[in-house]
Design a protein around this motif. Structure first.
Motif, PDB file in Angstrom:
ATOM      1  N   LEU A 105      -7.378  -4.641   7.437  1.00  0.00           N
ATOM      2  CA  LEU A 105      -6.005  -4.851   7.885  1.00  0.00           C
ATOM      3  C   LEU A 105      -5.055  -4.863   6.687  1.00  0.00           C
ATOM      4  O   LEU A 105      -3.992  -4.246   6.708  1.00  0.00           O
ATOM      5  N   VAL A 106      -5.471  -5.557   5.635  1.00  0.00           N
ATOM      6  CA  VAL A 106      -4.642  -5.611   4.428  1.00  0.00           C
ATOM      7  C   VAL A 106      -4.425  -4.204   3.893  1.00  0.00           C
ATOM      8  O   VAL A 106      -3.312  -3.799   3.547  1.00  0.00           O
ATOM      9  N   TRP A 107      -5.485  -3.421   3.860  1.00  0.00           N
ATOM     10  CA  TRP A 107      -5.387  -2.057   3.342  1.00  0.00           C
ATOM     11  C   TRP A 107      -4.393  -1.234   4.157  1.00  0.00           C
ATOM     12  O   TRP A 107      -3.516  -0.572   3.616  1.00  0.00           O
ATOM     13  N   VAL A 108      -4.548  -1.330   5.471  1.00  0.00           N
ATOM     14  CA  VAL A 108      -3.661  -0.533   6.326  1.00  0.00           C
ATOM     15  C   VAL A 108      -2.216  -0.960   6.103  1.00  0.00           C
ATOM     16  O   VAL A 108      -1.308  -0.131   5.958  1.00  0.00           O
ATOM     17  N   MET A 109      -2.013  -2.279   6.031  1.00  0.00           N
ATOM     18  CA  MET A 109      -0.646  -2.753   5.849  1.00  0.00           C
ATOM     19  C   MET A 109      -0.068  -2.270   4.527  1.00  0.00           C
ATOM     20  O   MET A 109       1.070  -1.810   4.461  1.00  0.00           O
ATOM     21  N   LEU A 110      -0.853  -2.353   3.480  1.00  0.00           N
ATOM     22  CA  LEU A 110      -0.360  -1.898   2.179  1.00  0.00           C
ATOM     23  C   LEU A 110      -0.082  -0.400   2.202  1.00  0.00           C
ATOM     24  O   LEU A 110       0.905   0.077   1.656  1.00  0.00           O
ATOM     25  N   MET A 111      -0.963   0.329   2.839  1.00  0.00           N
ATOM     26  CA  MET A 111      -0.793   1.783   2.882  1.00  0.00           C
ATOM     27  C   MET A 111       0.522   2.137   3.554  1.00  0.00           C
ATOM     28  O   MET A 111       1.191   3.093   3.183  1.00  0.00           O
ATOM     29  N   LEU A 112       0.863   1.327   4.555  1.00  0.00           N
ATOM     30  CA  LEU A 112       2.099   1.619   5.268  1.00  0.00           C
ATOM     31  C   LEU A 112       3.313   1.104   4.496  1.00  0.00           C
ATOM     32  O   LEU A 112       4.353   1.744   4.462  1.00  0.00           O
ATOM     33  N   ALA A 113       3.147  -0.084   3.894  1.00  0.00           N
ATOM     34  CA  ALA A 113       4.327  -0.721   3.307  1.00  0.00           C
ATOM     35  C   ALA A 113       4.524  -0.338   1.832  1.00  0.00           C
ATOM     36  O   ALA A 113       5.604   0.081   1.436  1.00  0.00           O
ATOM     37  N   ARG A 114       3.508  -0.478   1.025  1.00  0.00           N
ATOM     38  CA  ARG A 114       3.695  -0.211  -0.410  1.00  0.00           C
ATOM     39  C   ARG A 114       2.537   0.614  -0.942  1.00  0.00           C
ATOM     40  O   ARG A 114       1.700   0.129  -1.691  1.00  0.00           O
ATOM     41  N   PRO A 115       2.510   1.891  -0.558  1.00  0.00           N
ATOM     42  CA  PRO A 115       1.343   2.704  -0.915  1.00  0.00           C
ATOM     43  C   PRO A 115       1.114   2.798  -2.430  1.00  0.00           C
ATOM     44  O   PRO A 115      -0.014   2.973  -2.858  1.00  0.00           O
ATOM     45  N   GLN A 116       2.180   2.640  -3.221  1.00  0.00           N
ATOM     46  CA  GLN A 116       1.979   2.838  -4.664  1.00  0.00           C
ATOM     47  C   GLN A 116       1.008   1.823  -5.251  1.00  0.00           C
ATOM     48  O   GLN A 116       0.317   2.094  -6.220  1.00  0.00           O
ATOM     49  N   ILE A 117       0.940   0.627  -4.621  1.00  0.00           N
ATOM     50  CA  ILE A 117       0.008  -0.380  -5.125  1.00  0.00           C
ATOM     51  C   ILE A 117      -1.415   0.147  -5.040  1.00  0.00           C
ATOM     52  O   ILE A 117      -2.248  -0.098  -5.911  1.00  0.00           O
TER      53      ILE A 117
END
Ligand SMILES: Nc1nc2c(ncn2[C@@H]2O[C@H](COP(=O)(O)OP(=O)(O)OP(=O)(O)O)[C@@H](O)[C@H]2O)c(=O)[nH]1
Ligand SMILES: [Mg+2]
Lengths: 747, 477
Positions: free
Chosen positions: A150-162
């Motif tokens: 879930l964290v991965w998906v959220m990051l991918m959507l919100a702040r992919p550069q991280i």
């Protein structure tokens, strides 16, 4: 084995996989074969090598091959990179970096599988008598990784550069790079590592590749887990249960149903309502004993559905995206390392050289000069004539008012008609002008047209020509003193070409007429006018400055400077008492030197306009002028007073102390580290200020400040190293002084 | 598609900036000779403008028309009382001996105009409209070639643009371009091409492509400059030096060395910028005494550093948490909270590099670290941004040395903004990002993709600042 397959999948997700990518894309009709990801990677590596300008590669043959290519700039950059001699070792280095990374990725995947197995084993290792809590096992295996997902998906959507930088994949690749750097120390490997890093960091390829590695790892984890679960469930006897203290059994019923829905629909055995109910107290329940198979099915099914399947899907997605990213990826040719190459590989312009048809014929100009001799002579001589060539009417009166002279005004000459008119007038006139004064503007560039006209005029008359160069101030406003000097010089060259001796060319600003300048003009008209112009004291003073400065050693001591000031003071000997009072100098210097020197410095600095006072150098120069002026005032009359002075060194120290007092506290630069030219600059400025002050004696202090403000430009720096430029600098000041005096007179 | 070749002759009175116009249009500082003396150019000299490697336009510099009044008289005398076309008289003149003698310079220019598709007539807009200009225009109008007057020196306060426009309209020249070869303004360059386009239907596409190419070039230049500046800032921001507080002599030496390194680094940035803009390095002497404030200070335990070590969620720590979870489950057993913390620490350590550990150890030994202050970073950024802006507006004909922006020309944020851009804050925690002072072990330079990402973000920000309108306040960040 499954692990191996995943590893291979990840492997192809790694950046350097030449063969596979090469086939992805083919640019038609390009030299040297298709361009693929690996070529671009090579170009990036070359850029990394060249990044520190020192290592810039200069191989004309590679450049030449690139320029031959009929393609865009990126294409040429790539062809150049491929043609460099470094291309082969660099490609090898890239491959090694890639291999090292691949090995690390395989290790990570194996580790993950092991970890999965270990987790499953730990969760199922319980007291044999006790039933196993189903939801604990499920949570341990699936719940936790779902949170991470879930964290991965959220990051991918919100702040992919991280995700380009921080994840399991990033750690794996980082390790890969580090391993390479440890194994291979060459600069090629460094560049290769850097190039892969640049791509990872700057494009979406990075995060998809890293995603693929992460999901690959998790997939392996799930597989390991599943395998071990199957082994344990096949070889051991487990009873599953669920427990609660505060939740109702209905909640558990629904929860289990919900969890079971997906596994059930793809064919895994799942517990029925009755079996679920029975599992709460499994020990004495017959149903619970019989439903073991169903619970095991649910466990395995959940791992497959909630753990394995999403990872498999995401792995596919990431691999696909990173593959597409690699196909679509282009070099960012706006990066400085590439843009730098543009002038070589894709120049914006190319010089064609001289394209004249025929070389100039020598001597063409000489013809004109040869036939210069007056056509007519013998007419009676009349009054002086004046004309303005391509000039605007000057600000002062036209023709220039000279006492006792009545001009024959030929007016303003602009175009061909005017020229013809003048020539006809000169031919037809019954008298010949005593002098023909031609006024030109210094803002005009002298050209062959002017020269032709002057030649023609000269031929019409037997009397001498005079050339007046006006508009100097306008030109000075446009450029520096140097350009004014060049322009004056060009006009003098032109005058010489039409046979005018240099003393018949004068520089005189009709926009700012002064008595002095009109005297000069009168002198040009002939001896019967006011006589030779008096040389002004200020001009002599400036001459003195140039002369003294030329003699000085690199570092002028106080003694030298005082000599100059005394020489200037001598020019103004007549007014000595007035300026001595002005500087508040004592009649004799004795006792504490600091007091009178400081007073003199205060006087001069107090008169400086704000614009000079805010310049540290002018402030120092003002103080210096005051101090030296004070010494001059006190010693001018009786040379014996000099002998009475304290040692020069003591005097020097006193002067330095006075100057120091006027240095702004911020600029705590010690005198020793300012270069000698600055010392000279200070000295020249001080002497100039001193001369100006003496020249301006008799005016009130506000007027002096006003005039100084106009005459001295704080931004106009002296190049104290050369006499010529000092002279030019002083000329500028003298010129502006005249303008300021004229304006002051008008007030 | 192959674009038709356009040839243009640049003509005008002497010293009006014809050669300068060519230099600026082709961004070639070395083309021909430029000086404020008359008759500098005395040959026809060409240069071609390339688009994607193909010549699309050829520009020809010509000697000045110095004696147009004399030449027009001469032409009228040649024509006599016959009623003939101007171009025929010109051709007759070009065949005659005078075209190689007295009027050789003018003849070269006229020959080139007749041969070209279009003529750019360069005018020193500071001049009044004089007889010589009228005669030049008259001669050009007889060449049967379209003429675009180009008013040069328009940035000069003496420029008389309206007067010139009025006069040119009277002689039927309505498409007038304004220019200044020293103060380059991309809009006026574009308008010049557009004016040419209105006169030349057949070359419409060529000129349109040129206009686009110029715009692209400018954008690329801004991007590249921003990248160069971003690189500098990260290098400096990340650069730290460990010193022992107890040894003041050592500390002073280290401070000195740090300053020097940063100065040298800045000069390299300046050199790179000049190279990008294709100016020669001696066009821009760097002011001495650049302001660098080395500062005693250990940033290691600032909130940012703590965050880096997992005590706050956010940037690196969130990524760390992700790593942590993996490690935790693999190890089997720890609680979620502890795992996150441990993971963040590991993630943080990996993210921030080995240096962190070293920094912790050295701090324990009584060392402290030296780094550039935020104010210095801001100053560096602003200076380079101002330089880039100046270069963008500097024509390739400008002969004056480039002024170094002084502190008056840009503003620091009004309220003391405590935060640098995120990329720089990150850089300050990652000393391995810096390439300063690592000369000895440059093979160890780590190419952390995170540095690339940060530099990219920083460059985007800088590019936006560079592109602000010229009257806007320049602030960083
Ligand atoms: N301030 C300013 N100076 C300019 C401009 N254009 C040219 N100059 C200056 O004007 C002078 C003449 O420029 P050139 O390009 O040599 O002129 P030219 O027309 O080629 O001169 P010739 O070849 O002698 O006919 C040089 O000193 C240039 O630096 C301009 O737009 N603004
Ligand atoms: Mg020229």
């Amino acid at each position: 084995m499954r692990d191996a397959r995943i590893a291979t999948a990840c492997f192809s997700g790694c950046p350097y996989h030449g063969a596979m990518v090469r086939s992805d894309q083919n640019l038609p009709g390009t030299e040297g074969g298709a361009i693929g990801f690996s070529d671009r990677l090579l170009a990036e590596a070359v850029r990394a090598i060249e990044r520190d300008g020192a290592a810039a590669i200069n191989e004309p043959s590679a450049d030449a091959r690139a320029v031959e290519v009929d393609g865009d700039f990126e294409h040429r950059v790539i062809v150049r990179a491929r043609s460099l001699s470094i291309a082969a070792p660099l490609g090898e280095a890239l491959r090694q970096v890639h291999h090292a990374t691949a090995v690390i990725v395989v290790l990570v995947v194996l580790l993950a599988a092991g970890a999965g197995a270990a987790t499953a084993r730990a969760l199922l290792t319980v007291d044999r008598q006790e039933p196993v809590n189903f939801f604990w096992v499920l949570g341990g295996v699936v719940g936790f990784q779902s949170v991470v997902l879930l964290v991965w998906v959220m990051l991918m959507l919100a702040r992919p550069q991280i995700l380009s930088t921080g994840s399991l994949g990033a750690v794996a690749l980082g390790l890969g790079r580090r391993v390479t750097r440890i194994l291979h120390k060459s600069s090629n490997h460094a560049a290769a590592v850097e190039a892969t890093g640049a791509i990872m960091g700057r494009s979406s390829i990075g995060r998809w590749t890293l995603g693929a590695i992460s999901h690959g790892g998790w997939l392996a984890f799930n597989v390991g887990c599943l395998v071990l679960l199957i082994i344990m469930l096949s070889t051991r006897h487990y009873t599953f249960t669920w427990e609660t203290t505060i939740l109702s059994s209905r909640t558990y019923m629904q929860l289990t149903r919900a969890v079971a829905f997906l596994p059930h629909s793809i064919g895994f055995p799942t517990p029925s309502a009755q079996q679920i109910d029975a599992a709460q107290w499994p020990i004495d329940s017959q149903v619970a004993q019989e439903s073991r198979g169903a619970w095991s099915g649910l466990l395995l099914g959940s791992v497959v559905v909630y753990g394995l399947a999403p990872r498999l899907l995401l792995l596919g997605l990431c691999l696909d995206r990173s593959r597409r990213g690699r196909v679509r990826w282009r070099l960012d040719t706006t990066r400085p390392g590439y843009l730098r190459l543009q002038s070589r590989l894709m120049p914006q312009s190319a010089r064609l050289g001289v394209v004249d048809d025929r070389p100039d014929e020598p001597g063409a100009e000489a013809v004109d000069a040869a036939e210069r001799s007056p056509l007519r002579t013998g007419r009676p001589v009349g009054s002086p004539a004046v004309l303005a060539l391509e000039m605007e009417p000057p600000a002062s009166a036209w023709p220039p008012p000279i006492k006792g002279t009545s001009w024959c005004d030929l007016g303003f000459v602009d175009d061909g008609n005017d020229r013809r008119r003048v020539l006809e007038h000169l031919t037809a006139a019954s008298t010949e002008p005593s002098v023909l004064v031609v006024v030109c503007s210094l803002t005009t560039t002298p050209d062959r047209g002017h020269r032709g006209f002057l030649d023609a005029v000269q031929r019409e008359i037997g009397s001498p020509l005079g050339l007046v160069l006006s508009g100097g101030e306008s030109l000075r406003r446009r450029g520096d003193a140097e350009s004014v000097r060049r322009r004056v010089n060009d006009w003098r060259i032109l005058a010489a070409a039409v046979g005018l001796p240099s003393q018949r060319v004068i520089e005189l600003d009709l926009d700012h007429c002064t008595d002095v300048s009109l005297t000069k003009l009168a002198a040009l008209l002939g001896a019967d006018a006011a006589g030779p112009p008096a040389v002004r004291r200020i001009e002599s003073a400036f001459d003195l400055i140039v002369e003294h400065v030329g003699r000085w050693p690199p570092i002028a001591e106080v003694k030298h400077q005082a000599d100059l000031h005394r020489a200037i003071g001598a020019l103004y000997r007549q007014d000595h008492s007035s300026w001595r009072t002005f500087l508040r100098a004592p009649v004799e210097l004795n006792g504490d030197l600091m007091v009178p020197l400081r007073a003199g410095a205060d006087r001069v600095v107090g008169l400086l306009p704000d614009q000079l006072r805010s310049s540290p150098r002018w402030l120092a120069s003002g103080a210096l002028a005051g101090a030296l002026g004070c010494i001059t005032a006190a010693t001018l009359v009786s040379p014996a007073a000099i002998a009475a002075l304290p040692m020069w060194s003591a005097l020097g120290a006193a002067v330095a102390a006075v100057m120091k007092a006027f240095r702004p506290s911020g600029a705590a630069k010690s005198d020793d580290d300012s270069p000698p030219t600055e010392h000279r600059g200070d000295a020249i400025r001080a002497a100039t200020l001193f001369a100006l002050l003496l020249e301006l004696q008799g005016k009130d202090e506000a007027a002096i400040t006003r005039i100084l403000e106009q005459a001295v430009d704080a931004d106009d720096v002296i190049d104290a190293g050369s006499a010529d430029s000092t002279r030019a600098w002083l000329d500028g000041i003298r010129h502006r002084l005249d303008v300021a005096l004229a304006e002051e007179a008008r007030r | 598609m192959r674009l038709p070749l356009l040839t243009a002759a640049v003509v005008g009175h002497t010293n009006t900036g014809k050669t300068s116009l060519l230099r600026t249009l082709t961004r070639d500082v070395g083309f021909g000779q430029v000086s404020d003396r008359p008759a500098t150019t005395h040959h026809v000299e060409g240069t071609s403008v390339l688009l994607d490697g193909r010549t699309v336009m050829e520009l020809f510099d010509t000697p000045g028309l110095e004696d147009s009044i004399g030449l027009l008289d001469h032409l009228d005398a040649l024509a006599g009382d016959r009623r003939v076309e101007g171009i025929d008289v010109l051709n007759q003149f070009l065949q005659s001996a005078d075209a190689w003698g007295r009027f050789a310079q003018e003849a070269k220019a006229i020959r080139q105009v007749i041969r070209s598709d279009i003529a750019l007539y360069v005018i020193d807009a500071r001049d009044r409209v004089l007889g010589k200009h009228r005669d030049e225009l008259e001669i050009l109008s007889r060449c049967a070639t379209p003429v675009v007057p180009v008013l040069n020196f328009t940035a000069d306060p003496d420029a008389k643009v309206p007067t010139w426009r009025e006069h040119l309209a009277r002689v039927n020249m309505h498409a007038v371009a304004e220019f200044d070869t020293v103060v380059l303004d991309e809009a006026s360059e574009q308008r010049l091409y557009e004016k040419m386009r209105t006169m030349l239907d057949s070359h419409e596409q060529t000129l349109r492509a040129l206009i686009q190419e110029r715009r692209r070039q400018r954008e690329a230049l801004i991007q590249a400059s921003a990248d160069v500046i971003g690189d500098l800032l990260i290098d400096v921001a990340a650069h730290t030096v460990c010193v022992r507080v107890s040894n003041s002599q050592e500390a002073a030496g280290a401070l000195q060395a740090l300053r020097e390194r940063v100065r040298v680094r800045e000069q390299r940035c300046v050199d790179q910028l000049l190279e990008l803009f294709r100016f020669r390095p001696d066009d821009c002497p760097l002011e001495a005494g650049a302001l660098i404030n080395g500062r005693w200070g250990l940033d290691l335990f600032s909130p940012e550093a703590l965050k880096q070590f997992g005590l706050h969620a956010g940037g690196g720590a969130a990524a760390g948490a992700f790593v942590g979870v993996v490690l935790d489950v693999m190890a089997g057993g720890a609680t979620l909270g502890a795992a996150t913390a441990a993971g963040a620490t590991i993630g943080g350590l990996i993210g921030a590099g080995r240096a962190h550990g070293r920094r912790l150890i050295s701090r324990a030994r009584g060392s402290t670290e030296l780094r550039c202050e935020d104010a210095t970073l801001r100053l560096l950024a602003l200076r380079q941004i101002m330089l880039t802006r100046a270069l963008l507006h500097r024509g390739h004909a400008d002969m004056n040395p480039l002024p170094v922006p002084t502190s008056r020309r840009f503003s620091l944020p009004k309220r003391a903004s405590p935060h640098l851009p995120l990329s720089l804050q990150q850089a300050k925690l990652r000393s391995h990002w810096s390439r300063l002072g690592s000369g000895a072990d440059s093979t160890l330079r780590d190419s952390d993709p995170a540095r690339q990402t940060a530099q990219g973000a920083l460059a985007r920000m800088i590019a936006a600042i560079v592109q602000r309108p010229s009257d806007a306040d320049i602030e960083f960040p």
